[in-house]
Design a protein around this motif. Structure first.
Motif, PDB file in Angstrom:
ATOM      1  N   MET A 238       0.817  -1.216   0.000  1.00 38.89           N
ATOM      2  CA  MET A 238       0.000   0.000   0.000  1.00 38.89           C
ATOM      3  C   MET A 238       0.847   1.262   0.000  1.00 38.89           C
ATOM      4  N   GLY A 239       2.115   1.148   0.306  1.00 36.71           N
ATOM      5  CA  GLY A 239       2.975   2.311   0.376  1.00 36.71           C
ATOM      6  C   GLY A 239       2.885   2.992   1.731  1.00 36.71           C
ATOM      7  N   ALA A 240       3.410   4.201   1.818  1.00 39.87           N
ATOM      8  CA  ALA A 240       3.393   4.976   3.061  1.00 39.87           C
ATOM      9  C   ALA A 240       2.117   5.796   3.110  1.00 39.87           C
ATOM     10  N   MET A 241       1.253   5.464   4.060  1.00 38.25           N
ATOM     11  CA  MET A 241      -0.054   6.116   4.172  1.00 38.25           C
ATOM     12  C   MET A 241      -0.142   6.793   5.530  1.00 38.25           C
ATOM     13  N   ILE A 242      -0.236   8.124   5.545  1.00 34.94           N
ATOM     14  CA  ILE A 242      -0.416   8.856   6.801  1.00 34.94           C
ATOM     15  C   ILE A 242      -1.712   9.656   6.687  1.00 34.94           C
ATOM     16  N   MET A 243      -2.758   9.156   7.315  1.00 39.56           N
ATOM     17  CA  MET A 243      -4.071   9.787   7.255  1.00 39.56           C
ATOM     18  C   MET A 243      -4.726   9.842   8.630  1.00 39.56           C
ATOM     19  N   GLY A 244      -3.963   9.529   9.643  1.00 44.20           N
ATOM     20  CA  GLY A 244      -4.462   9.532  11.002  1.00 44.20           C
ATOM     21  C   GLY A 244      -3.355   9.165  11.952  1.00 44.20           C
ATOM     22  N   GLY A 245      -3.724   8.888  13.199  1.00 46.67           N
ATOM     23  CA  GLY A 245      -2.729   8.481  14.173  1.00 46.67           C
ATOM     24  C   GLY A 245      -1.958   9.645  14.768  1.00 46.67           C
ATOM     25  N   ALA A 246      -0.927   9.313  15.514  1.00 41.22           N
ATOM     26  CA  ALA A 246      -0.167  10.303  16.270  1.00 41.22           C
ATOM     27  C   ALA A 246       0.633  11.258  15.389  1.00 41.22           C
ATOM     28  N   LYS A 247       0.959  10.842  14.184  1.00 40.88           N
ATOM     29  CA  LYS A 247       1.806  11.686  13.322  1.00 40.88           C
ATOM     30  C   LYS A 247       1.023  12.822  12.654  1.00 40.88           C
ATOM     31  N   LEU A 248      -0.294  12.676  12.499  1.00 45.32           N
ATOM     32  CA  LEU A 248      -1.046  13.695  11.777  1.00 45.32           C
ATOM     33  C   LEU A 248      -1.070  15.047  12.501  1.00 45.32           C
ATOM     34  N   PRO A 249      -1.249  15.085  13.820  1.00 47.03           N
ATOM     35  CA  PRO A 249      -1.127  16.386  14.494  1.00 47.03           C
ATOM     36  C   PRO A 249       0.259  17.004  14.359  1.00 47.03           C
TER      37      PRO A 249
END
Length: 267
Positions: A238-249
């Motif tokens: 799926m690759g690198a997906m950042i759409m939530g979690g601790a990193k989004l803030p």
């Protein structure tokens, strides 16, 4: 003696003329409404952004090729030199910055009170109070955002920023997709506001439409005060997906620092 008198009279006349000109400038009558244009010029670090082909190196030595950049600009507020502010009507204050289209790179704001403006504040995303109003708060923008792919299909909400492309690193040697989307996730709303000063005054007049040239440094998204390593978020196929979690803030904090005004044209 006569020459000295002539010189003295000439100096007096020049002084009166300069005082008159200065006095006229300071007492310029400014009234009515005008327009102002906000131009968003996407860059990566010191380089103007080129989609699809440009290799952009992060501090983590990852190489990004960016193929999509979109973000919602909203809630525009201008500040005059005297400290007073003008809030652009929220009903008209939603724009989608899009690197791939000319229309998505500049926005004309109309019926702005004439004046000398020195800064602008704007949001990235749609603020939560407006979102809760539904269609009454955003009007036609809901449909516009949906058509632009700036709505999340699996949850009611906007994508505030969509940042996509491919990357490689020392551990990910084949070009692999990445997707970073900000917006409401759980208890984090991830809306942020930005205030940028103008290096020179924007002179809004009925016959002058200033253009404010804003540089957006996209490197700050994952390489700002908070360093985000795409390789650490790689989900295999799926690759690198950042759409939530601790990193989004953390990414939202970075976004608030990626804008600056390069110059103002008063034409």
């Amino acid at each position: 003696m006569k020459n000295t008198l002539y010189k003295a009279l000439a100096i007096v006349a020049l002084s009166i003329s300069l005082f008159s000109c200065s006095n006229d400038d300071n007492n310029e009558t400014v009234s009515g409404n005008g327009n102002i244009t906000l131009k968003f010029d996407n860059a990566y670090g010191a380089n103007d952004l080129i989609l699809n082909t440009q290799g952009n190196i992060t501090s983590n030595n990852e190489v990004l090729k960016i193929n999509l950049v979109k973000y919602i600009v909203s809630n525009v507020v201008f500040t005059k030199a005297d400290g007073t502010t003008f809030t652009y009507p929220k009903s008209k204050s939603y724009f989608i910055a899009d690197e791939s289209t000319a229309a998505g790179q500049q926005f004309k704001l109309t019926d702005v009170p004439a004046g000398d403006y020195v800064k602008v504040k704007f949001g990235i995303g749609v603020d939560e109070a407006q979102w809760k109003l539904g269609a009454a708060g955003q009007g036609d923008f809901l449909a516009q955002a949906d058509a632009a792919g700036m709505m999340w299909s699996w949850a009611a909400g906007y994508k505030f920023l969509a940042f996509e492309g491919t990357f490689t690193s020392s551990t990910v040697t084949t070009a692999t997709p990445f997707m970073i989307h900000t917006g409401k996730t759980g208890t984090d709303y991830n809306y942020t506001e930005v205030t940028v000063d103008f290096p020179t005054k924007a002179l809004v007049r009925s016959n002058i439409t200033p253009a404010v040239h804003i540089i957006t440094d996209l490197s700050k998204i994952i390489d700002g005060q908070n360093k985000i390593k795409l390789s650490d978020n790689n989900m295999g196929g799926m690759g690198a997906m950042i759409m939530g979690g601790a990193k989004l803030p953390l990414i939202t904090q970075n976004i608030s620092t990626m804008f600056r005004v390069d110059h103002v044209h008063n034409d």
